[in-house]
Design an enzyme around this catalytic site. Structure first.
Site, PDB file in Angstrom:
ATOM      1  N   GLU A 263      -6.177  -2.841  -9.623  1.00 37.15           N
ATOM      2  CA  GLU A 263      -4.953  -2.310  -9.032  1.00 37.15           C
ATOM      3  C   GLU A 263      -4.478  -3.218  -7.903  1.00 37.15           C
ATOM      4  O   GLU A 263      -5.317  -3.775  -7.176  1.00 37.15           O
ATOM      5  CB  GLU A 263      -5.192  -0.890  -8.504  1.00 37.15           C
ATOM      6  CG  GLU A 263      -5.503   0.125  -9.600  1.00 37.15           C
ATOM      7  CD  GLU A 263      -5.665   1.544  -9.048  1.00 37.15           C
ATOM      8  OE1 GLU A 263      -5.476   1.748  -7.836  1.00 37.15           O
ATOM      9  OE2 GLU A 263      -5.985   2.439  -9.836  1.00 37.15           O
ATOM     10  N   HIS A 281      -1.352   5.428  -9.514  1.00 33.31           N
ATOM     11  CA  HIS A 281      -2.301   6.018  -8.554  1.00 33.31           C
ATOM     12  C   HIS A 281      -1.600   7.047  -7.661  1.00 33.31           C
ATOM     13  O   HIS A 281      -1.595   6.937  -6.433  1.00 33.31           O
ATOM     14  CB  HIS A 281      -2.966   4.925  -7.706  1.00 33.31           C
ATOM     15  CG  HIS A 281      -4.328   5.318  -7.209  1.00 33.31           C
ATOM     16  ND1 HIS A 281      -5.352   4.418  -7.073  1.00 33.31           N
ATOM     17  CD2 HIS A 281      -4.836   6.525  -6.821  1.00 33.31           C
ATOM     18  CE1 HIS A 281      -6.433   5.030  -6.619  1.00 33.31           C
ATOM     19  NE2 HIS A 281      -6.140   6.316  -6.465  1.00 33.31           N
TER      20      HIS A 281
END
Length: 531
Positions: A263, A281
């Site tokens: 990420e 997220h």
């Protein structure tokens, strides 16, 4: 002079006002966390630093923080804070572990609905002016089997919500007792059983060595055809490449991911596949959750700076400043005893019994209890701390009992921890010597005197010749230096133990070599936080 706090990330104005209302000077500079040089330049003026995830509290920042006493993270994750450097600097690191549990659980439920009814694809199609009603044939959740991997704080909420949707809920969690599972209304199962039976699988575990890739290619192949998989927990729990192949083959009917192995996720094997829902997220990203953690961190920091009360601290116990001077080594011992018991226990824990003897019985036992329980629970959840550990233990149905007694032997005081599972009881005891260093003094009823190091190796065997030689030769052959070597036995020719304090983790090759000697009944590497 009033304490001074810097807010370097985006916190709500209500949270900032809490500092002001409590008589604390506060500077609200929500973009400062992105400017490392400027932050290092001004941080020396402040007693407290309130952050979210943008500010990186590095050793460089801490070195410049000459007056800093506390860092408060509005949220649970503290990867952006160098906790070891903060501890050495004497800076307390706090987080807010419970502010976003409901929000994350609700996101998982929302993702399950989305993938069950193909909502994102249907929405995109309709926006494009199409009317493909027959293309998006979904499935109901009612009467489907939901497999929950990890039934702790967030997973427990998901279980509750899923039962409200009339789903059959099965859960895999090695630390979930049968009694707790019954109270939750879920069926406790092994992982292979869950994989074979679940129509939907949702993950709610931290990323640890034990959970990393828990849905590996091998385990994904064991799943029921047509399964749908949801991950709103941590990236790295699922083999994304293997899942992508099973989605393409049709074995897996859909997936919904809020977290990814890398990420920010700019590219991923799951992107652009049919019936795969992806979000960036967003698990904790609701107005309520962001407000809750902001208010909580402001209250916690204010309490500490004004009264010395410590809440949700990750790197120190919840004790007063006066108690800390005396209890520090004993709290560390309690943590080590818990960590030993936790690392040695692979079954669901039913009870934790703690005995305090002599001077230990006269201390702040609530703090010592928390340290023991936190040490035990860290195996299952590395994010657990002294405040949250008892809550986690209670939610898992673990009974905690304490016994106090007057000085009963050679030592001025000691702590003995006994962990009870369905199959066995395991005990370990320790004391603090006059040099302030914790020691293990008894394991499984066998007396020893072992210094505690970051890396250790525990073995059990029959009391017979050759053990010392096998251990020393094997460690030497694998380049492992032994700092301390302790032996103990129940009686001549009976059960014996060895505890090695080594300079680095014992490699798998060395453990395999020991196993090949057939001299040992157990070989267990251990790690302890001795910072």
């Amino acid at each position: 002079m009033a304490p001074k706090v810097l807010v370097s990330d985006k916190l709500s104005e209500t949270a900032v006002q809490i500092f002001r209302d409590r008589g604390i000077d506060v500077d609200f500079m929500p973009d400062l966390g992105k400017d490392k040089e400027k932050l290092a330049e001004v941080i020396g003026q402040y007693d407290g630093l309130a952050i979210r995830s943008a500010t990186k509290v590095t050793p460089t920042i801490l070195e410049a923080a000459t007056n800093l006493k506390v860092v408060g993270r509005a949220g649970i994750g503290t990867d952006n804070v160098d906790k070891e450097a903060a501890s050495k600097k004497g800076v307390i690191v706090m987080n807010t572990p419970f502010g976003n549990m409901i929000t994350t659980a609700e996101h998982a439920i929302a993702m399950m609905f989305a993938v069950a009814r193909q909502i994102p694809e249907a929405s995109e199609s309709t926006h494009a002016g199409k009317w493909e009603k027959s293309k998006f044939m979904g499935v109901e959740l009612t009467n489907k089997t939901l497999g929950v991997i990890g039934a702790g704080n967030i997973g427990g909420i998901v279980c509750d919500r899923a039962r409200g949707l009339k789903m059959k809920v099965i859960a895999f969690d090695p630390f979930l007792s049968e009694e707790k599972a019954d109270k939750m209304g879920v069926e406790k199962v092994e992982l292979d059983d869950l994989l074979a039976r679940a129509d939907f699988i949702t993950l709610h575990v931290p990323l640890t060595d034990g959970t990393r890739n828990i849905l590996s290619a091998e385990n994904l192949a064991k799943t029921k055809k047509g399964v749908r998989i949801i991950n709103c927990a941590r990236g790295g729990l699922v083999d994304e490449e293997a899942l992508a192949e099973l989605l393409k083959s049709g074995h897996v009917a859909g997936a919904a991911f809020d977290v990814f192995a890398e990420e920010p996720a700019k590219e991923n094997a799951l992107f652009n596949l049919p019936n795969v829902v992806c979000t960036p997220h967003l698990g904790a990203a609701t107005t309520e959750a962001q407000e809750n953690v902001a208010l909580q961190v402001a209250e916690q920091m204010s309490n500490y700076l004004l009264t010395g009360a410590v809440e949700n601290a990750l790197n120190m116990p919840s004790v007063t400043a006066e108690e800390a001077k005396v209890m520090g080594p004993w709290i560390k011992l309690a943590d080590h005893l818990g960590a030993f018991a936790g690392q040695m226990t692979d079954e669901p824990i039913q009870a934790i019994n703690i005995l305090y003897d002599g001077v230990a019985a006269e201390m702040n036992l609530a703090a010592l209890n928390c340290a023991v329980v936190a040490g035990i629970m860290k195996k299952a959840n590395p994010d657990v701390n002294m405040v949250s550990a008892p809550v986690v233990a209670k939610e898992r149905g673990i009974k905690i009992s304490t016994t106090n007694q007057d000085k009963s032997g050679t030592f001025q005081g000691y702590i003995k921890v006994t962990v009870v599972t369905e199959k066995r009881e395991r005990s370990v005891a320790g004391t603090v010597f006059s040099d302030g260093k914790p020691r293990f003094i008894q394991i499984k009823g066998i007396n020893i005197d072992a210094e505690i190091g970051a890396h250790m190796l525990y073995t059990t065997n029959r009391d017979e010749p050759g053990i010392i030689g096998a251990l020393g030769q094997t460690m030497g052959a694998n380049g492992v230096n032994i700092a301390n070597f302790t032996l103990g036995r129940a009686d001549v020719g009976g059960e014996a133990i060895a505890l090695l304090y080594v300079d680095e983790a014992v490699p798998a090759e060395a453990r395999a070599a020991l196993a090949e000697t057939d001299l040992f009944t157990q070989i267990k590497p251990l790690q302890f936080d001795v910072a």
